[in-house]
Design a protein around this motif. Structure first.
Motif, PDB file in Angstrom:
ATOM      1  N   ASN A  17       1.382  -1.011   0.171  1.00 55.20           N
ATOM      2  CA  ASN A  17       0.088   0.065   0.207  1.00 55.20           C
ATOM      3  C   ASN A  17       1.146   1.520  -0.457  1.00 55.20           C
ATOM      4  OD1 ASN A  17      -1.814   1.760   0.462  1.00 55.20           O
ATOM      5  ND2 ASN A  17      -2.449   1.811   1.893  1.00 55.20           N
ATOM      6  N   ILE A  18       1.715   1.743  -0.890  1.00 54.74           N
ATOM      7  CA  ILE A  18       2.754   2.230  -1.229  1.00 54.74           C
ATOM      8  C   ILE A  18       3.097   2.942  -2.338  1.00 54.74           C
ATOM      9  CG2 ILE A  18       3.753   2.110   0.918  1.00 54.74           C
ATOM     10  CD1 ILE A  18       6.171   1.546  -0.406  1.00 54.74           C
ATOM     11  N   ALA A  19       3.443   4.134  -2.785  1.00 53.76           N
ATOM     12  CA  ALA A  19       3.322   4.717  -4.286  1.00 53.76           C
ATOM     13  C   ALA A  19       5.282   4.406  -4.410  1.00 53.76           C
ATOM     14  CB  ALA A  19       2.391   5.264  -4.474  1.00 53.76           C
ATOM     15  N   GLU A  20       5.521   5.051  -5.718  1.00 53.42           N
ATOM     16  CA  GLU A  20       7.176   5.465  -5.665  1.00 53.42           C
ATOM     17  C   GLU A  20       7.091   6.912  -5.094  1.00 53.42           C
ATOM     18  OE1 GLU A  20       8.894   5.028  -9.871  1.00 53.42           O
ATOM     19  OE2 GLU A  20       7.101   4.274 -10.098  1.00 53.42           O
ATOM     20  N   GLY A  21       8.145   5.982  -4.541  1.00 50.62           N
ATOM     21  CA  GLY A  21       8.343   7.680  -3.653  1.00 50.62           C
ATOM     22  C   GLY A  21       8.066   7.623  -2.024  1.00 50.62           C
ATOM     23  N   GLU A  22       8.191   6.566  -1.581  1.00 46.39           N
ATOM     24  CA  GLU A  22       7.314   5.922  -0.143  1.00 46.39           C
ATOM     25  C   GLU A  22       7.403   5.342   0.328  1.00 46.39           C
ATOM     26  OE1 GLU A  22       2.257   7.510  -1.331  1.00 46.39           O
ATOM     27  OE2 GLU A  22       2.627   5.264  -0.769  1.00 46.39           O
ATOM     28  N   THR A  23       7.311   5.687   1.586  1.00 46.05           N
ATOM     29  CA  THR A  23       7.795   4.329   3.088  1.00 46.05           C
ATOM     30  C   THR A  23       6.558   3.934   3.403  1.00 46.05           C
ATOM     31  OG1 THR A  23       9.847   6.269   2.791  1.00 46.05           O
ATOM     32  CG2 THR A  23       9.327   4.260   4.987  1.00 46.05           C
ATOM     33  N   THR A  24       6.859   2.776   3.619  1.00 50.16           N
ATOM     34  CA  THR A  24       5.627   1.556   4.417  1.00 50.16           C
ATOM     35  C   THR A  24       5.630   2.228   5.645  1.00 50.16           C
ATOM     36  OG1 THR A  24       7.329  -0.384   5.279  1.00 50.16           O
ATOM     37  CG2 THR A  24       6.633  -0.476   2.626  1.00 50.16           C
ATOM     38  N   GLU A  25       4.368   1.887   6.227  1.00 53.84           N
ATOM     39  CA  GLU A  25       4.096   2.910   7.707  1.00 53.84           C
ATOM     40  C   GLU A  25       4.335   2.188   8.850  1.00 53.84           C
ATOM     41  OE1 GLU A  25       0.245   1.918  10.133  1.00 53.84           O
ATOM     42  OE2 GLU A  25      -0.439   2.684   8.125  1.00 53.84           O
ATOM     43  N   ASP A  26       5.031   0.759   8.128  1.00 54.73           N
ATOM     44  CA  ASP A  26       6.515   0.281   9.718  1.00 54.73           C
ATOM     45  C   ASP A  26       7.710   0.634   9.206  1.00 54.73           C
ATOM     46  OD1 ASP A  26       6.338  -1.344   7.871  1.00 54.73           O
ATOM     47  OD2 ASP A  26       6.372  -2.945   8.119  1.00 54.73           O
ATOM     48  N   ARG A  27       7.882   1.675   8.101  1.00 53.17           N
ATOM     49  CA  ARG A  27       9.059   1.868   7.166  1.00 53.17           C
ATOM     50  C   ARG A  27      10.389   1.031   7.593  1.00 53.17           C
ATOM     51  NH1 ARG A  27       9.525   7.294   8.572  1.00 53.17           N
ATOM     52  NH2 ARG A  27      11.986   7.581   8.520  1.00 53.17           N
ATOM     53  N   ARG A  28       9.513  -0.002   7.413  1.00 49.95           N
ATOM     54  CA  ARG A  28      10.379  -1.330   6.620  1.00 49.95           C
ATOM     55  C   ARG A  28      11.276  -1.252   5.424  1.00 49.95           C
ATOM     56  NH1 ARG A  28       7.303  -6.940   6.842  1.00 49.95           N
ATOM     57  NH2 ARG A  28       8.473  -6.669   5.844  1.00 49.95           N
ATOM     58  N   PHE A  29      10.515  -0.446   4.315  1.00 54.15           N
ATOM     59  CA  PHE A  29      10.758  -0.506   3.172  1.00 54.15           C
ATOM     60  C   PHE A  29      10.613   0.445   2.413  1.00 54.15           C
ATOM     61  CE2 PHE A  29       9.803  -4.853   3.169  1.00 54.15           C
ATOM     62  CZ  PHE A  29      10.575  -5.461   3.205  1.00 54.15           C
ATOM     63  N   ASP A  30      11.541   1.598   1.891  1.00 54.32           N
ATOM     64  CA  ASP A  30      10.786   2.826   0.403  1.00 54.32           C
ATOM     65  C   ASP A  30      10.848   1.846  -0.568  1.00 54.32           C
ATOM     66  OD1 ASP A  30      11.649   4.704   3.101  1.00 54.32           O
ATOM     67  OD2 ASP A  30      13.308   4.409   1.991  1.00 54.32           O
ATOM     68  N   LEU A  31       9.747   2.950  -1.866  1.00 53.10           N
ATOM     69  CA  LEU A  31       9.828   2.046  -2.964  1.00 53.10           C
ATOM     70  C   LEU A  31      10.391   3.322  -3.769  1.00 53.10           C
ATOM     71  CD1 LEU A  31       8.693   0.290  -4.815  1.00 53.10           C
ATOM     72  CD2 LEU A  31       6.636   1.471  -4.555  1.00 53.10           C
ATOM     73  N   GLU A  32      11.352   2.791  -4.300  1.00 52.79           N
ATOM     74  CA  GLU A  32      11.991   3.932  -5.546  1.00 52.79           C
ATOM     75  C   GLU A  32      11.884   3.125  -6.521  1.00 52.79           C
ATOM     76  OE1 GLU A  32      12.444   7.037  -4.901  1.00 52.79           O
ATOM     77  OE2 GLU A  32      11.984   7.253  -2.435  1.00 52.79           O
TER      78      GLU A  32
END
Length: 69
Positions: A17-32
């Motif tokens: 549930n993230i878009a490019e440039g965002e971080t997961t709510e639990d801050r585990r992953f960034d999507l770039e």
């Protein structure tokens, strides 16, 4: 996007549930989305915690990310 990278990004976006440039709510992953990680022969490739994964598919990406939980 090279060799199905768009589908891989879409799978990650949908699952986490993230878009490019965002971080997961639990801050585990960034999507770039990037053009190059220096592994063109392994495209599509992704980097997680400094590890390069090649020949990633929409079917394999979630299994790869599970290893980092």
């Amino acid at each position: 996007y090279v060799k199905g990278a768009r589908e891989v990004i879409g799978r990650i976006s949908g699952e986490y549930n993230i878009a490019e440039g965002e971080t997961t709510e639990d801050r585990r992953f960034d999507l770039e989305g990037v053009r190059c990680v220096g592994a063109c022969g392994l495209a599509p490739a992704m980097v997680v915690d400094g590890d390069i994964h090649g020949d990633v598919t929409a079917e394999s990406v979630l299994k790869i990310l599970e290893k980092y939980s």
